[in-house]
Design a protein around this motif. Structure first.
Motif: not given
Length: 373
Positions: A183, A186-187, A248, A252-253, A255-256, A293-294, A297-298
């Protein structure tokens, strides 16, 4: 009029004969009453001619019945003459009602067969059910438009296709720690759209199976997360909206969900509301966390709120681009979050660039003109 409960379906002419006998009318007399040729009455009684709506109306006036009575007698008689050799029609109807048969055959998920027994068996194998009377089940958390609807046949077929493809992947044992590290890595990819090509490999190294399957029309799925029997997490994505911000956010959603082990052992599928619906408070807590989380992350929410407070209502393109550059993300991610915050989905849409063409060549994918075996 004689009441009759026949052991078989008789032609309407038999009932017509009874009516004539009850009134002691001849066929010629009925023909005179109707103003029709005697041959018509003879052929009706002999079952050589069907009762038409016009004839049914005339008979209803002559005998004091209804036109529907005579038409029903005719339709019942005609249906009784149609004999089906087997119950294939009913079985096909059940199959088509239960699964999206045509679309699954078109995509090659199921091999076609003229033998209905074989075709049913192939669908049972695809959905991992013992017979057609059983209901498929797959634990998952899916991010789709309508949060309150049950999983549809289209969505279920998509999920099982994702599962079948994921089971063929060879990945190391899932590591929660490694996924947390991924994670963070990925950033560094969110600045350029072509960098999404690294995502499948990076997730695989953490033991997460990522699969892209083109969505079926009207299925409305964006992504899903579920677990295989050996505690291996699977993330499926549709890329329904080919935009960098949507990619993204959905990734990320999901992945959470993996990080929190959502859906692991849960027998009831949880369907997420679409991004930006504004109904997070009505969602299960795990879905609220995944949405947060999504979004985080964005664009970090504190920085986004600070930007909005400083520049509203004058959100010029230049200011948005400078803000994206300062926080080191692609402008499309900022635009996506601003669209939801401002409820203006046309705002600077040109910056929401496409990413599908970058990620599919390096991923396990099915659809978009190329179907996986």
């Amino acid at each position: 009029m004689n009441a009759r409960v026949p052991a078989e379906v008789f032609p309407p002419g038999e009932f017509l004969r009874d009516e004539l006998d009850a009134r002691e009318w001849s066929q010629q007399e009925l023909a005179d009453i109707l103003g029709r040729p005697p041959r018509l009455i003879s052929e009706l009684i002999a079952g050589k001619r069907a009762i038409t709506p016009e004839t049914a109306r005339g008979l209803s006036e002559a005998f004091g019945t209804s036109a529907e009575y005579w038409l029903n007698l005719e339709s019942q008689y005609q249906l009784s003459k149609v004999k089906l050799d087997n119950n294939d029609v009913a079985r096909k109807s059940r199959l088509y009602s239960k699964f999206p048969v045509r679309e699954m055959l078109r995509r090659g998920w199921i091999r076609a067969s003229e033998n209905l027994d074989v075709l049913e068996q192939r669908f049972c194998e695809f959905f991992a059910i013992p017979d057609m009377g059983a209901q498929p089940a797959l634990n998952h958390h899916a991010k789709k438009t309508h949060a309150t609807l049950d999983v549809t046949p289209l969505q279920l077929a998509w999920l099982f296709r994702v599962r079948a493809m994921a089971k063929q992947q060879i990945v190391p044992k899932y590591s929660h720690t490694k996924l947390l590290g991924v994670v963070e890595q990925l950033k560094s990819l969110v600045l350029a759209p072509e960098e999404v090509r690294h995502v499948p490999r990076m997730l695989a190294e953490a033991g997460v199976r990522l699969v892209f399957v083109e969505p079926m029309v009207s299925s409305k799925l964006d992504g899903a997360c579920f677990w295989l029997a050996d505690d291996q997490p699977v993330i499926g994505m549709t890329l329904r909206f080919d935009r960098i911000d949507n990619f993204w956010f959905v990734l990320r959603h999901e992945i959470e969900h993996v990080l929190r082990e959502d859906g692991k052992g849960d027998d009831i599928p949880i369907i997420d509301a679409d991004v930006g619906s504004g109904n997070d408070v009505e969602l299960p807590e795990c879905e609220v966390r995944a949405n947060e989380a999504g979004a985080r992350f964005c664009v970090p929410p504190d920085q986004l709120e600070n930007f909005i407070a400083r520049v509203q209502p004058y959100f010029s393109e230049q200011k948005v681009l400078l803000f994206a550059q300062r926080i080191n993300v692609h402008p499309g991610l900022v635009v996506g979050q601003l669209q939801r915050k401002l409820d203006r989905h046309d705002f600077l849409r040109k910056h929401q660039v496409k990413v599908r063409s970058f990620v599919l060549p390096s991923a396990d994918a099915d659809g978009w003109g190329s179907f996986s075996e």
